[in-house]
Design a protein around this motif. Structure first.
Motif, PDB file in Angstrom:
ATOM      1  N   SER A   1     -12.112  25.564  -8.659  1.00 14.12           N
ATOM      2  CA  SER A   1     -11.418  24.318  -8.342  1.00 14.12           C
ATOM      3  C   SER A   1     -12.279  23.127  -8.725  1.00 14.12           C
ATOM      4  N   VAL A   2     -11.562  22.046  -9.096  1.00 17.04           N
ATOM      5  CA  VAL A   2     -12.222  20.745  -9.182  1.00 17.04           C
ATOM      6  C   VAL A   2     -11.860  20.030  -7.893  1.00 17.04           C
ATOM      7  N   TRP A   3     -12.875  19.628  -7.156  1.00 14.31           N
ATOM      8  CA  TRP A   3     -12.661  18.954  -5.879  1.00 14.31           C
ATOM      9  C   TRP A   3     -13.032  17.484  -6.031  1.00 14.31           C
ATOM     10  N   ALA A   4     -12.289  16.635  -5.317  1.00 14.79           N
ATOM     11  CA  ALA A   4     -12.604  15.211  -5.394  1.00 14.79           C
ATOM     12  C   ALA A   4     -12.444  14.586  -4.018  1.00 14.79           C
ATOM     13  N   LEU A   5     -13.234  13.556  -3.802  1.00 20.26           N
ATOM     14  CA  LEU A   5     -13.230  12.899  -2.512  1.00 20.26           C
ATOM     15  C   LEU A   5     -12.910  11.426  -2.725  1.00 20.26           C
ATOM     16  N   ARG A   6     -11.983  10.915  -1.894  1.00 21.18           N
ATOM     17  CA  ARG A   6     -11.678   9.488  -1.995  1.00 21.18           C
ATOM     18  C   ARG A   6     -11.391   8.980  -0.590  1.00 21.18           C
ATOM     19  N   SER A   7     -11.797   7.760  -0.356  1.00 19.50           N
ATOM     20  CA  SER A   7     -11.610   7.177   0.972  1.00 19.50           C
ATOM     21  C   SER A   7     -10.128   7.166   1.349  1.00 19.50           C
ATOM     22  N   ARG A   8      -9.857   7.383   2.613  1.00 21.47           N
ATOM     23  CA  ARG A   8      -8.477   7.385   3.083  1.00 21.47           C
ATOM     24  C   ARG A   8      -7.852   5.995   2.944  1.00 21.47           C
ATOM     25  N   ASP A   9      -8.702   4.957   2.886  1.00 18.49           N
ATOM     26  CA  ASP A   9      -8.175   3.590   2.763  1.00 18.49           C
ATOM     27  C   ASP A   9      -7.689   3.306   1.345  1.00 18.49           C
ATOM     28  N   GLU A  10      -8.134   4.133   0.411  1.00 17.91           N
ATOM     29  CA  GLU A  10      -7.718   3.935  -0.975  1.00 17.91           C
ATOM     30  C   GLU A  10      -6.375   4.616  -1.189  1.00 17.91           C
ATOM     31  N   ARG A  11      -5.725   4.195  -2.285  1.00 16.70           N
ATOM     32  CA  ARG A  11      -4.450   4.818  -2.612  1.00 16.70           C
ATOM     33  C   ARG A  11      -4.691   6.253  -3.096  1.00 16.70           C
ATOM     34  N   GLN A  12      -3.635   6.983  -3.236  1.00 18.27           N
ATOM     35  CA  GLN A  12      -3.672   8.317  -3.790  1.00 18.27           C
ATOM     36  C   GLN A  12      -3.878   8.223  -5.312  1.00 18.27           C
ATOM     37  N   PRO A  13      -4.404   9.254  -5.965  1.00  8.69           N
ATOM     38  CA  PRO A  13      -4.575   9.180  -7.415  1.00  8.69           C
ATOM     39  C   PRO A  13      -3.257   8.836  -8.097  1.00  8.69           C
ATOM     40  N   ASP A  14      -3.296   7.874  -9.025  1.00 13.52           N
ATOM     41  CA  ASP A  14      -2.059   7.524  -9.718  1.00 13.52           C
ATOM     42  C   ASP A  14      -1.781   8.547 -10.813  1.00 13.52           C
TER      43      ASP A  14
ATOM     44  N   LYS B   1       0.861  -1.187   0.000  1.00 11.24           N
ATOM     45  CA  LYS B   1       0.000   0.000   0.000  1.00 11.24           C
ATOM     46  C   LYS B   1       0.889   1.226   0.000  1.00 11.24           C
ATOM     47  N   VAL B   2       0.593   2.121  -0.887  1.00 13.49           N
ATOM     48  CA  VAL B   2       1.356   3.365  -0.901  1.00 13.49           C
ATOM     49  C   VAL B   2       0.872   4.208   0.250  1.00 13.49           C
TER      50      VAL B   2
END
Lengths: 540, 234
Positions: free
Chosen positions: A241-254, A2-3
């Motif tokens: 701005s373009v805002w995005a939400l991602r779970s903390r359990d997921e990796r960062q955007p590649d 996991k990164v």
């Protein structure tokens, strides 16, 4: 593996990756090799190690593959080279074998890794291209950012595997207005920090940087979600701005996801600029046209006012001239002229007043059910008193009431009749018929009418009937008012050639919803005290 | 002074003078006021028989003048107002004015209105007790019966009440809100949208009966667009 989300591509994470991959690969290979030797009595287990190097190289790239090669070299030495279970080598032949193994492993690892990387890059680029194509199309197929943004964001959320994306415009986050959101209605998170995409100018690598958010707003927990922000800029100006939400359990955007987000932000920025230019262009056009309208109106209004004024002054002036002995009949004629011309001016002023209210948007109709004969009837009666022309009226009793403003409707009817009397023939017809969704009022005459080409523009603000030398002669203003008032009442107006020869103007109004017939009032009662206070009146 | 006395309240000098001149020649006694204060003073000094009131006065709202006069007398008041000031007219009528004229108006129209309201107040009441009349319409309050040109008309309770209110206000303009209050109650004064449906239903019944009896109702109950209904004083 996991990164760690803190910083993508950090040396610490890479080191762990190498160590984990290399030792994992070597241990796996050693286990398999031992098993093969033990089970089948095979003497050369070296290819198994090469297999591990290939696997690691394909999956994790060059550095882990090289690490695996070294680890494999050591493991082979340890498990299979005499003396066993030590890292010492007695036989020079074994030295050669081992070194060859290492060299081959290194070469294969690198080749495989670069091949795998290349394939991954191609797939990544294809995905990016697909995503960007979709975004471009959405922007090209819509007229405004407001229209395009929801489509773009839904694509973006799917292509970048984000849980939620929203687009907000404004010079700074605090002033931003959200104009599209993949989860509209759900409150926006108020995080303590966010991850902002740093996009240095030129070829420099983009990076996600965590930054704290200074806000006075009450913070809600963002439910283990990370808020990513990509600034939308054009020519160095912050647009939003373009805002995005991602779970903390997921990796960062590649890298691919980051590039897609970044490109989408740029495209949206261009669209915002495009909208702005379009808006300014429209405003300039409106200003230009309204200037033209004002000039045209002033021209015709001053002409129309000057004509009756001239008559009034001439008549009054001659009456004041003591040197002329006027007969009673002369005097009466002069005063009648003054009276009728003053009335004409009054009508024009009324129309100008209405027109300025239409233009200024100050026209608020009070729509209520009206019977046409109730409003149009008296207007026709009055008009008959002012002309020798024949006005035929047919407003059947069976017409449903229309939804109209009584004052507007009266003015519409008066203007149509005045126009027919002044410009039409000897016969004027006023008719009304109920249609499916409308009640249609027509005023037509048997005069010379209006050229077909001019019919659709009769109610235009800038339309000048007749040749330029004739200007509008009051007709234009009256008709413009007819159009404006009718539309203000939610109706339609149309000009056509009349079957009796001249101009036919059709005004369509909506029929009014009727009160509930089950009202207590409908039932005949001997006793007035039975009448309950207006249930019907309220029940619409 | 021979005829009835009029108080003209109008701040525009030329308009007021020529109006006063005209009305004096018509045989009326005329007082002139150019402001609300003037108007009050003249009203206190000499109760006129009728007030012609321009609502746009320099010192105070003309509506206040109406309120002041209405506190003390039922003297008829005719509002003079520009077109487009429908709200003003309605406010004036609600405050107790009897009628309105839209400027610019024709003098014969003004004359007719003045005569109509004066007749209502001063003229002998032609109604027999318990009976209201308007042209060929007769409404018997005691027997709750309506006849037009001798023909009996069957009305619903509300139509009956509506007609009764109208017939009690001959020579006046009734706003829609006023009719609603009188027939449906205070809570319904803003629901003016449908009053007109009831008035027209009533008018149709009366017109049919009048036609059967060989009479006409022309001009007796007229719609005043945006304001309400004008009841003739025939």
């Amino acid at each position: 593996m996991k990164v760690l989300w803190v910083r993508a591509g950090s040396p610490r994470a890479a080191r762990w990756l190498v160590i984990a991959a290399a030792s994992g690969g070597a241990v796996a290979a050693a286990s398999v090799a031992i098993a093969i030797v033990g089970l089948f009595g095979a003497t050369h287990a070296a290819p198994v190690y090469l297999l591990a190097v290939v696997a690691v190289g394909m999956r994790w790239g060059t550095v882990p593959a090289v690490g695996t090669s070294v680890a494999a070299f050591l493991a082979y030495d340890f498990f299979f080279v005499q003396p066993l279970y030590t890292f010492t080598i007695n036989n020079p032949d074994e030295w050669l074998n081992l070194l060859l193994l290492l060299a081959v492993a290194l070469v294969i690892g690198r080749l495989v890794a670069s091949q795998a990387m290349h394939a991954a890059q191609v797939a990544e680029r294809a995905r990016e291209a697909q995503a960007l194509y979709g975004i471009s199309r959405a922007l090209a197929e819509t007229h405004t950012v407001e229209e395009a943004a929801p489509i773009v964001l839904h694509r973006l959320a799917a292509d970048t595997a984000m849980d939620r994306i929203w687009f907000a415009v404004g010079p700074a986050p605090i002033d931003e207005q959200t104009i599209a959101d993949t989860n509209p209605g759900v409150p926006l998170p108020v995080p303590a920090w966010q991850v902002v995409l740093q996009r240095p100018p030129g070829e420099a690598e983009v990076r996600w940087i965590r930054s704290h958010v200074a806000t006075t707003a009450v913070r809600r927990r963002t439910d283990r979600a990370v808020v990513y922000r990509v600034r939308v800029e054009a020519s160095g100006e912050a647009l939003g701005s373009v805002w995005a939400l991602r779970s903390r359990d997921e990796r960062q955007p590649d890298r691919a996801e980051t590039r897609i987000l970044s490109a989408a932000a740029d495209q949206l920025g261009q669209a915002v600029v495009r909208d702005r230019v379009e808006f300014e262009k429209t405003n300039a056009e409106i200003a230009r046209r309204s200037d033209a309208v004002k000039t045209s109106l002033l021209d015709s209004a001053s002409h129309d006012l000057r004509t009756p004024l001239a008559t009034i002054r001439a008549a009054a002036g001659s009456m004041l001239d003591d040197s002329i002995a006027w007969t009673d009949a002369d005097r009466r004629e002069a005063f009648e002229a003054i009276d009728s011309e003053a009335e004409r001016m009054g009508r024009l002023v009324r129309n100008l007043l209405d027109l300025s209210r239409i233009e200024g948007g100050a026209l608020k109709p009070e729509l209520e059910p009206c019977d046409l004969d109730d409003i149009v009837g008296p207007v026709v009666k009055r008009a008959r008193g002012t002309t020798a022309k024949h006005i035929d009226m047919d407003l059947p009793d069976t017409l449903p009431p229309v939804l109209a403003d009584q004052v507007f409707l009266g003015q519409v009817a008066a203007n149509l009749l005045e126009n027919a009397i002044r410009h039409g023939g000897e016969d004027i017809r006023v008719r009304a018929v109920p249609l499916q969704d409308w009640v249609e009022l027509t005023v037509e005459d048997n005069g010379r009418g209006v050229p077909d080409a001019a019919l659709p523009r009769l109610f235009d603000k800038y339309f000048q009937a007749g040749p330029p030398s004739e200007k509008r002669r009051g007709m234009g203003i009256g008709m413009t008012v007819v159009g404006g008032l009718t539309r203000a009442m939610g109706g339609e107006v149309q000009a056509s050639r009349s079957s009796i020869g001249g101009l036919r103007v059709t005004v369509r109004l909506r029929p009014a919803p009727m009160p509930d017939p089950t009202d207590g009032d409908a039932a005949l009662s001997e006793n007035a005290a039975d009448a309950q206070p207006g249930t019907t009146v309220r029940s619409r | 002074m021979s005829g009835p006395s009029l108080l003209i309240v109008e701040d525009e000098d030329t308009a007021r003078r020529s109006l006063a001149d005209y009305l004096q020649r018509q045989g009326y006694g005329v007082d002139q006021a150019s402001s609300a204060a003037d108007a009050m003073r003249l009203w206190d000094a000499h109760r006129a028989d009728l007030v012609l009131l321009d609502l746009g006065l320099p010192d105070r709202d003309g509506i206040e003048v109406i309120h002041r006069i209405r506190r003390e007398a039922t003297t008829p008041i005719i509002i003079l107002s520009a077109r487009g000031d429908e709200r003003d007219k309605i406010d004036g009528l609600e405050a107790g004015a009897d009628d309105y004229l839209t400027k610019p108006y024709a003098t014969d129209e003004l004359n007719a209105r003045i005569r109509a309201v004066l007749r209502r107040v001063g003229g002998p009441d032609s109604d027999s007790p318990g009976c209201l009349r308007l042209g060929p319409i007769e409404l018997d309050i005691v027997r709750r019966e309506v006849r037009v040109a001798g023909e009996s008309v069957h009305l619903t309770p509300r139509e009956y009440e509506l007609l009764k209110v109208m017939l009690s206000h001959r020579g006046r303009v009734l706003t829609k809100a006023r009719l609603l209050r009188a027939v449906w109650g205070v809570a319904y004064a803003d629901e003016s949208a449908y009053i007109h449906v009831y008035v027209n239903r009533l008018r149709r019944k009366l017109t049919a009966a009048a036609a059967a009896g060989g009479a006409t109702l022309d001009g007796l109950i007229e719609t005043e667009p945006g304001i309400g209904y004008r009841i003739a004083d025939a």
